[in-house]
Design a protein around this motif. Sequence first.
Motif, mmCIF file in Angstrom:
data_model
loop_
_atom_site.group_PDB
_atom_site.id
_atom_site.type_symbol
_atom_site.label_atom_id
_atom_site.label_comp_id
_atom_site.label_asym_id
_atom_site.label_seq_id
_atom_site.Cartn_x
_atom_site.Cartn_y
_atom_site.Cartn_z
ATOM 1 N N GLU A 14 0.841 -1.194 0.000
ATOM 2 C CA GLU A 14 0.000 0.000 0.000
ATOM 3 C C GLU A 14 0.877 1.245 0.000
ATOM 4 O O GLU A 14 1.871 1.313 0.712
ATOM 5 C CB GLU A 14 -0.898 -0.021 1.246
ATOM 6 C CG GLU A 14 -1.960 1.067 1.231
ATOM 7 C CD GLU A 14 -2.943 0.935 2.400
ATOM 8 O OE1 GLU A 14 -3.017 -0.141 3.027
ATOM 9 O OE2 GLU A 14 -3.637 1.935 2.675
ATOM 10 N N ARG A 16 0.507 5.667 -0.016
ATOM 11 C CA ARG A 16 -0.384 6.824 0.030
ATOM 12 C C ARG A 16 0.421 8.029 -0.423
ATOM 13 O O ARG A 16 1.471 8.308 0.147
ATOM 14 C CB ARG A 16 -0.885 7.072 1.456
ATOM 15 C CG ARG A 16 -1.783 5.962 1.946
ATOM 16 C CD ARG A 16 -2.294 6.211 3.358
ATOM 17 N NE ARG A 16 -2.763 4.925 3.872
ATOM 18 C CZ ARG A 16 -2.618 4.525 5.125
ATOM 19 N NH1 ARG A 16 -2.054 5.321 6.015
ATOM 20 N NH2 ARG A 16 -3.054 3.346 5.500
ATOM 21 N N TYR A 77 -6.614 5.097 -4.254
ATOM 22 C CA TYR A 77 -7.178 3.770 -4.052
ATOM 23 C C TYR A 77 -8.684 3.776 -4.325
ATOM 24 O O TYR A 77 -9.407 4.648 -3.840
ATOM 25 C CB TYR A 77 -6.947 3.282 -2.605
ATOM 26 C CG TYR A 77 -7.660 1.967 -2.389
ATOM 27 C CD1 TYR A 77 -7.080 0.782 -2.810
ATOM 28 C CD2 TYR A 77 -8.943 1.920 -1.847
ATOM 29 C CE1 TYR A 77 -7.750 -0.421 -2.689
ATOM 30 C CE2 TYR A 77 -9.625 0.720 -1.714
ATOM 31 C CZ TYR A 77 -9.019 -0.445 -2.147
ATOM 32 O OH TYR A 77 -9.693 -1.635 -2.038
ATOM 33 N N ARG A 78 -9.147 2.841 -5.118
ATOM 34 C CA ARG A 78 -10.582 2.598 -5.297
ATOM 35 C C ARG A 78 -10.770 1.100 -5.387
ATOM 36 O O ARG A 78 -10.051 0.440 -6.142
ATOM 37 C CB ARG A 78 -11.085 3.217 -6.614
ATOM 38 C CG ARG A 78 -11.344 4.697 -6.539
ATOM 39 C CD ARG A 78 -11.855 5.228 -7.859
ATOM 40 N NE ARG A 78 -10.776 5.415 -8.829
ATOM 41 C CZ ARG A 78 -10.945 5.969 -10.026
ATOM 42 N NH1 ARG A 78 -12.149 6.344 -10.424
ATOM 43 N NH2 ARG A 78 -9.926 6.120 -10.845
ATOM 44 N N SER A 79 -11.763 0.570 -4.708
ATOM 45 C CA SER A 79 -12.006 -0.875 -4.792
ATOM 46 C C SER A 79 -12.177 -1.272 -6.240
ATOM 47 O O SER A 79 -11.682 -2.305 -6.691
ATOM 48 C CB SER A 79 -13.295 -1.280 -4.082
ATOM 49 O OG SER A 79 -13.428 -0.653 -2.877
ATOM 50 N N TYR A 82 -8.684 -1.199 -8.186
ATOM 51 C CA TYR A 82 -7.636 -2.038 -7.594
ATOM 52 C C TYR A 82 -8.025 -3.511 -7.636
ATOM 53 O O TYR A 82 -7.201 -4.392 -7.847
ATOM 54 C CB TYR A 82 -7.341 -1.579 -6.160
ATOM 55 C CG TYR A 82 -6.322 -0.468 -6.086
ATOM 56 C CD1 TYR A 82 -6.504 0.711 -6.808
ATOM 57 C CD2 TYR A 82 -5.176 -0.575 -5.303
ATOM 58 C CE1 TYR A 82 -5.576 1.742 -6.747
ATOM 59 C CE2 TYR A 82 -4.231 0.449 -5.230
ATOM 60 C CZ TYR A 82 -4.435 1.600 -5.944
ATOM 61 O OH TYR A 82 -3.517 2.601 -5.888
ATOM 62 N N SER A 104 -7.655 0.154 6.339
ATOM 63 C CA SER A 104 -8.974 0.330 5.696
ATOM 64 C C SER A 104 -8.930 -0.171 4.264
ATOM 65 O O SER A 104 -9.778 -0.952 3.838
ATOM 66 C CB SER A 104 -9.389 1.799 5.667
ATOM 67 O OG SER A 104 -9.405 2.333 6.935
ATOM 68 N N ASN A 105 -7.947 0.302 3.516
ATOM 69 C CA ASN A 105 -7.895 -0.063 2.105
ATOM 70 C C ASN A 105 -7.442 -1.505 1.892
ATOM 71 O O ASN A 105 -7.936 -2.185 0.997
ATOM 72 C CB ASN A 105 -6.970 0.896 1.343
ATOM 73 C CG ASN A 105 -7.573 2.291 1.242
ATOM 74 O OD1 ASN A 105 -8.774 2.472 1.478
ATOM 75 N ND2 ASN A 105 -6.757 3.266 0.926
ATOM 76 N N ASP A 108 -10.438 -3.724 2.552
ATOM 77 C CA ASP A 108 -11.408 -3.503 1.486
ATOM 78 C C ASP A 108 -10.976 -4.275 0.236
ATOM 79 O O ASP A 108 -11.745 -5.040 -0.358
ATOM 80 C CB ASP A 108 -11.438 -1.990 1.215
ATOM 81 C CG ASP A 108 -12.449 -1.559 0.179
ATOM 82 O OD1 ASP A 108 -13.418 -0.892 0.559
ATOM 83 O OD2 ASP A 108 -12.266 -1.863 -1.019
ATOM 84 N N ILE B 166 -10.746 6.623 6.588
ATOM 85 C CA ILE B 166 -9.455 5.986 6.325
ATOM 86 C C ILE B 166 -8.533 6.345 7.490
ATOM 87 O O ILE B 166 -8.942 7.087 8.380
ATOM 88 C CB ILE B 166 -8.843 6.454 4.980
ATOM 89 C CG1 ILE B 166 -8.855 7.979 4.894
ATOM 90 C CG2 ILE B 166 -9.571 5.837 3.808
ATOM 91 C CD1 ILE B 166 -8.210 8.531 3.666
#
Lengths: 345, 274
Positions: A14, A16, A77-79, A82, A104-105, A108, B166
């Motif tokens: 991940e 950011r 990030y977008r479900s 990704y 969180s991501n 998900d 988040i």
Amino acid sequence: MNLEEYRGVWVFIEQRNGKLVDVGLELLGAGRDLADKLEVDLCGVLLGHNIKDLSKDLFEYGADKVYVIDDPILEQYRSETYMVAVGDLVRKYKPEIFLYGATSNGKDLASAVATEVMTGLTADTTLLDVDLEKRLFEASRPAFGGNIMATILCKKHRPQMATVRPKVMKKRDREEGRVGELIEESISLQEESLRTKVLEIVRDTKKAVNLEDAVIIVSAGKGIKDEKGLQMVRELADVLNGTVGASRDIVEAGLIGHDHQVGQTGLTVTPKLYFAIGISGAVQHTVGMENSETIVAINNDPDAAIFNVAHHGVVADAFEIVPLLTEEFKKALQEEAKEGGVAHA
Amino acid sequence: MNILVCIKQVPDTKIIKVNPKTNTLDRSSAPAILNPYDAHAVEEAVGLRAVHGGKVTVLCMGPPQAKEAIKKCVEIGADEGFLISDRRFAGADTLATSYALYKAIQKMMVDDGVDLVLCGKHAIDGDTGQTGPGIARRLGIPPLTNVIKIEEVDLENQQMKVHRKIENGYELIQSSLPCLLTVEKEINEVAYSPLPNMLRAARYTPTIWTVDDLNDVDIKQLGLKGSPTIVGKMWPPAKSEGANIIEGDVKKQVSEIVSLVLEKRELFEVKGGE
Ligand SMILES: Cc1cc2nc3c(=O)[nH]c(=O)nc-3n(C[C@H](O)[C@H](O)[C@H](O)COP(=O)(O)OP(=O)(O)OC[C@H]3O[C@@H](n4cnc5c(N)ncnc54)[C@H](O)[C@@H]3O)c2cc1C
Ligand SMILES: Nc1ncnc2c1ncn2[C@@H]1O[C@H](COP(=O)(O)O)[C@@H](O)[C@H]1O
């Protein structure tokens, strides 16, 4: 499904804003051990925009290969995006184990990918291993059902996937100059055909609690009963200049925010000093604090499990002893400050 | 606006007791409740209905007694409830759960479209939070997880904007409808139920479906058989030597703790520049 076709240990990396999130490096550390046992490659999966250079760090932290998809569509990030990108990679390269940070991501994504490729996923694991004989991934977590750990297996599906709490695994020492193979892939999605869009990211810069970096944590559990009991714990924390932590039970009871929760589905902490006040010591809690340098437990039940992990224990009524502790610490610290010895940090 | 809320009945883990000798769970001690996050999802749906009209339907997979959780949702304000209950669903992990719920949602959609699906952030018996995104993937709609606020619903353009929590912050994300949200507790306060809802709930019987009521079900994907994950070995957590128990009266206990803490001088050192 031919299980033999699936080889290699993968870690979702991940990032950011072009910065690596620590848990990815921690999982490379854990993944390295698994990959060595299985004698396969450890691979990072890195998605985003203008992030290719980050792969250098991943090699230095243990990756043999890095799969990169660098595309403006993956900037945030977008479900939706990704999930497709990762799903395609899995179908093409067929890893046997796939780890994600339980952020969180990360959670998900892992949930969506598990359905996308129809495989098993174990959430919030705290211990990873492999059964070499059966070539099975053993992902363990505290089990619902008491003070017990359980190993979850995924025998007939691949990849075997798990999310892992941040700070539970250790990253390896950086090996300067270590290199690996960079594999660039692309994504076939078009922005116009997408259904979601991140409009804005708002960061709370004045982050109220920072348990993970705290030197002293004073944690409260159900034994403190209510708001008033919690206030008593806050006062002790204040005197010590510590941070207030919590068991899930008082978080669920609405006494304090989830960002204070220590444990399997809260934070993993390793302060120099951890007070557990009115906490029974369920394994879901202790996996998050057992590596603290010194643990002091206060509980009125001499059989409480917390005394199994604590270094020092007192069997006492929190309502009696905590205010006294606060008072004595206050006196002692003022005294020492006057003498110029120990100062209040 | 037609809103479907997936809800689960869970043992109240706050009350559940563990037998310290056997390390097992005393299930009889745990009352079954509506998963707290799902209560917030229903509340949110009821709030949206108040503004946009439409219908709130809840869907639950579970044993027959899970109808109590559905009645609780009717108390909060749901219009209708469906329970899918069948031994063939039992033992499902999240993949098999999302398949069963998906098949039920498909059947419900034959009569009525769904604009929005809501789930809880996670169920407190496992804290996994995997079912919601799984359902979304199967329905082919976008999942938006950890939602703390619905900023805007624009039915005309079939669009909504939400705040998604988040690490230290949130993102404002826009999605077309239909989509699926999983909600956090911060999203609302579950209001006390008005008397008419309570009365309606007391008399309410949800529709119950078995596997045979659903269409085109692949039995192999249901329940234990359809679950890729299984529990292997279980063991009690390692015990250390145990704590050094500080004996004596409270005064002595206090002074011992204070001195053992103050001995660790590095805890109280002033950091440079502060
Ligand atoms: C999926 C899942 C995930 C979970 N994740 C977490 C997690 O991340 N973190 C977490 O903490 N828990 C987690 N839990 C919950 C965990 O299993 C325990 O239920 C929880 O930690 C218990 O909280 P507690 O110790 O505060 O409460 P209790 O177990 O109720 O303990 C209260 C303690 O206070 C003592 N006490 C009572 N009165 C006094 C007094 N006057 N003075 C001193 N002591 C007193 C009692 O002897 C008792 O030991 C999770 C559970 C599940 C199912
Ligand atoms: N058996 C079930 N019936 C209906 N909804 C469920 C069920 N299990 C999970 N859900 C939904 O999925 C969410 C997340 O559950 P979980 O993935 O188990 O943490 C819950 O808050 C519910 O909204």
